[in-house]
Enzyme design. Structure first.
Site, mmCIF file in Angstrom:
data_model
loop_
_atom_site.group_PDB
_atom_site.id
_atom_site.type_symbol
_atom_site.label_atom_id
_atom_site.label_comp_id
_atom_site.label_asym_id
_atom_site.label_seq_id
_atom_site.Cartn_x
_atom_site.Cartn_y
_atom_site.Cartn_z
ATOM 1 N N PRO A 1 0.782 -1.240 0.000
ATOM 2 C CA PRO A 1 0.000 0.000 0.000
ATOM 3 C C PRO A 1 0.813 1.290 0.000
ATOM 4 C CG PRO A 1 0.095 -0.855 2.221
ATOM 5 C CD PRO A 1 0.840 -1.845 1.358
ATOM 6 N N GLY B 1 3.950 2.195 1.890
ATOM 7 C CA GLY B 1 4.791 2.683 2.983
ATOM 8 C C GLY B 1 6.200 2.994 2.541
ATOM 9 N N LYS B 2 6.783 2.081 1.776
ATOM 10 C CA LYS B 2 8.165 2.281 1.326
ATOM 11 C C LYS B 2 8.229 3.250 0.144
ATOM 12 C CE LYS B 2 9.086 -2.345 3.019
ATOM 13 N NZ LYS B 2 7.667 -2.613 3.393
ATOM 14 N N ASP C 1 10.725 -5.213 -2.306
ATOM 15 C CA ASP C 1 10.253 -5.694 -1.001
ATOM 16 C C ASP C 1 9.251 -6.794 -1.343
ATOM 17 O OD1 ASP C 1 10.073 -5.434 1.947
ATOM 18 O OD2 ASP C 1 7.983 -4.965 1.487
ATOM 19 N N CYS D 1 9.818 -9.415 4.994
ATOM 20 C CA CYS D 1 9.503 -9.441 6.440
ATOM 21 C C CYS D 1 9.339 -10.899 6.860
ATOM 22 C CB CYS D 1 8.255 -8.615 6.732
ATOM 23 S SG CYS D 1 6.796 -9.058 5.742
#
Length: 432
Positions: free
Chosen positions: A256, A258-259, A322, A375
């Site tokens: 969404p 963030g990075k 990511d 993650c």
């Protein structure tokens, strides 16, 4: 429905699809912040300690939890969680839960009441110590699947208990101050003036931990995009990419956002950033976040680059991958992750990560930089991916920015809740 009835209902829905968030959002949208917080704690806690709770309930009741009616089974779980882990007065925990189960299964009220009274004096630690098998004992005490505990013991040896223990803790709330909209010093003043307790990260000044239970919407600048909720480990993916102004940057699996928005802030909106994702709904959320945070240097695109790569080879100076992964490093935020993972999922993710890396290699300019992050605590999604990347032509390089205080140096690193206080992430950096 009262709060405990709602908690039981959410847990019954959770059993069907092993998800919490959609059911929580739907069933608590009309509750006050205080009641939502209570339901969130009781639901998340019951899922987090599911195996321990069921073990204890079966010991005192003599009945198999799987054979209970779903509402009865989950009423017993929230009752055990309150007795073992919350500071709710015991009489209130039992009485209110008994009232809740009546809403679903009136004739079970007496049974739930009797089990609750037995749980008050039940020493689950002493009973678990009697389990002869090490892995079954540890997995019951910390409430994880046996296969997870076995493989993490193989990976991390003496750190196993610390990893399990810290994954069971509630994650801290960090926000990233959005420097596209407000100066760090100014926002800290806003927090002080609002009476919000906070702590600035020791060496990343724009990261701030909010203390206590706070309604996010009550934080200064919520509607104006002055901050973004983000863990330090997630932000590190953007920092370690070391994005530069004027460069062309690709963010793969970006939603969404963030990075993506962190990268835009780091280059002060002065780069050509393309953010791609395969999910239309998540891309809509990314677009909303870009607008709210004042990001105007990002173009979004729905595409699966493993099937239809729309870009010219050697196009990007920087690539952030990511990657989609098992998410075992963020179990403290998503306790349902204990129960919806599998070895086949990890293998599936590894195939996807390799496919994405292959395409990313084509798109990176010679001499460019790719930052890979997940993650995940799994070696298949971390160290083994590094070996694959080197085999297809990537070259190792060192991080431009080093965080030696938390062991982030060289060309790859892992961070953990029990060591760095962050989510569990893996990072590796490459050039071409």
């Amino acid at each position: 429905m009262n709060t405990r009835e709602i908690a039981v209902k959410i847990l019954c829905e959770f059993e069907k699809d092993l998800k919490i968030k959609p059911h929580f959002e739907r069933l608590t949208k009309n509750l006050s912040f205080k009641d939502r917080s209570f339901v969130r704690e009781i639901v998340s806690g019951s899922v987090r300690f599911l195996k321990l709770l069921d073990f204890s309930i079966e010991k005192v009741s003599g009945k198999n939890q799987k054979k209970q009616h779903p509402a009865v089974r989950n009423s017993l779980r929230i009752l055990a969680y309150q007795i073992f882990f919350m500071s709710v007065p015991l009489y209130a925990a039992i009485n209110e839960t008994v009232e809740a189960v009546k809403h679903f299964r009136k004739k079970a009220a007496g049974f739930v009441n009797a089990v609750g009274k037995k749980l008050i004096n039940f020493d689950y630690k002493a009973e678990i110590e009697k389990i002869p098998d090490f892995y079954e004992r540890i997995s019951t005490l910390y409430s994880f699947e046996n296969w997870m505990v076995k493989r993490w013991h193989r990976f991390y040896e003496d750190e196993l208990v610390s990893i399990l223990s810290f994954l069971n803790r509630t994650a801290p709330l960090y926000i990233r101050i959005n420097t596209l909209k407000v100066k760090v010093s100014d926002y800290l003043k806003f927090l002080e003036e609002s009476g919000i307790e906070f702590e600035v990260h020791p060496f990343i000044k724009e990261m701030v931990r909010i203390k206590g239970k706070v309604d996010i919407q009550s934080l200064p600048g919520y509607a104006d995009g002055f901050f973004y909720i983000q863990d330090v480990a997630s932000y590190l993916s953007a920092l370690l990419l070391s994005p530069q102004k004027g460069k062309k940057i690709l963010d793969i699996a970006a939603a969404p956002g963030g990075k993506t928005t962190a990268i835009a802030a780091l280059v002060e909106n002065e780069a050509d950033i393309i953010a791609v994702d395969v999910d239309s709904e998540r891309l809509k959320l990314l677009d909303r976040n870009l607008e709210k945070l004042g990001v105007n240097c990002v173009k979004t695109l729905k595409t699966d680059i493993t099937k239809e790569n729309p870009f010219t080879e050697n196009s990007f100076d920087r690539v952030l991958l990511d990657a989609p992964c098992s998410g075992t490093g963020i179990i403290r935020r998503h306790p349902e992750g204990k129960w919806n993972k599998s070895l086949s999922l990890i293998k599936h993710n590894q195939k996807l990560e390799k496919a994405l890396l292959k395409e990313a290699f084509k798109l990176l300019k010679p001499g460019g930089t790719l930052l890979y992050s997940v993650c995940s605590l799994e070696r298949e999604e971390g160290e083994e991916i590094v070996n694959f990347a080197l085999n297809i032509g990537f070259k190792k390089r060192d991080f431009d920015i080093k965080f030696e205080e938390i062991g982030v140096k060289g060309s790859m690193a892992r961070v953990f809740p029990h060591k760095q206080g962050t989510d569990g992430f893996f990072y590796a950096i490459f050039t071409k």
